[in-house]
Enzyme design. Sequence first.
Site, PDB file in Angstrom:
ATOM      1  N   HIS A  25      41.633  62.665  13.650  1.00  0.00           N
ATOM      2  CA  HIS A  25      42.781  62.725  12.738  1.00  0.00           C
ATOM      3  C   HIS A  25      42.546  62.229  11.315  1.00  0.00           C
ATOM      4  O   HIS A  25      43.361  62.525  10.445  1.00  0.00           O
ATOM      5  CB  HIS A  25      43.964  61.967  13.344  1.00  0.00           C
ATOM      6  CG  HIS A  25      44.379  62.516  14.667  1.00  0.00           C
ATOM      7  ND1 HIS A  25      44.970  63.757  14.803  1.00  0.00           N
ATOM      8  CD2 HIS A  25      44.249  62.016  15.922  1.00  0.00           C
ATOM      9  CE1 HIS A  25      45.200  63.985  16.086  1.00  0.00           C
ATOM     10  NE2 HIS A  25      44.766  62.950  16.787  1.00  0.00           N
TER      11      HIS A  25
ATOM     12  N   ASN B 288      46.347  70.137  16.005  1.00  0.00           N
ATOM     13  CA  ASN B 288      45.774  68.878  15.532  1.00  0.00           C
ATOM     14  C   ASN B 288      46.248  68.634  14.103  1.00  0.00           C
ATOM     15  O   ASN B 288      46.488  69.578  13.350  1.00  0.00           O
ATOM     16  CB  ASN B 288      44.244  68.917  15.567  1.00  0.00           C
ATOM     17  CG  ASN B 288      43.657  67.536  15.378  1.00  0.00           C
ATOM     18  OD1 ASN B 288      43.823  66.668  16.231  1.00  0.00           O
ATOM     19  ND2 ASN B 288      42.993  67.312  14.257  1.00  0.00           N
TER      20      ASN B 288
ATOM     21  N   HIS C 167      46.635  57.264  18.884  1.00  0.00           N
ATOM     22  CA  HIS C 167      47.182  58.586  19.207  1.00  0.00           C
ATOM     23  C   HIS C 167      48.085  59.045  18.069  1.00  0.00           C
ATOM     24  O   HIS C 167      48.906  58.265  17.574  1.00  0.00           O
ATOM     25  CB  HIS C 167      47.984  58.508  20.515  1.00  0.00           C
ATOM     26  CG  HIS C 167      48.785  59.734  20.813  1.00  0.00           C
ATOM     27  ND1 HIS C 167      48.211  60.920  21.220  1.00  0.00           N
ATOM     28  CD2 HIS C 167      50.117  59.973  20.744  1.00  0.00           C
ATOM     29  CE1 HIS C 167      49.173  61.818  21.398  1.00  0.00           C
ATOM     30  NE2 HIS C 167      50.339  61.266  21.107  1.00  0.00           N
TER      31      HIS C 167
END
Length: 156
Positions: free
Chosen positions: A40, A72, A147
Amino acid sequence: MALEKSLVLLPLLVLILLVLGWVQPSLGKESRAKKFQRQHMDSDSSPSSNSTYCNQMMRRRNMTQGRCKPVNTFVHEPLVDVQNVCFQEKVTCKNGQGNCYKSNSSMHITDCRLTNGSRYPNCAYRTSPKERHIIVACEGNPYVPVHFDASVEDST
């Protein structure tokens, strides 16, 4: 005498084997925090409307190995700013967990979504640069993002 040594060495040997069995599986395994960063974080670039950005980054970051990851998001902010989100507004995660946090300010991100009809190994993504608040799940010591849960528009 030999029996006494055996009684001392046996528990020590068992302890060593337990520690090795516990440590060995984690050797070389990517931590959740490192996986979050790999999947990320892209602090070095700004959001790009370049249509090939997601195709390149998803391959480069190993998210098209064995399958095409459907969605994503890359964050284009300094890592420390994203880590600080863990100490901002607490929100409920999509899965109902209580360890998610929403950024106080909008961040530059790029959403990557698998295009219709795209199949492994030819993963093709749609690139969408945005400026939104991010929601991340945090854990560990130090308390860091592990996350990416969502991005939301500014509610003002």
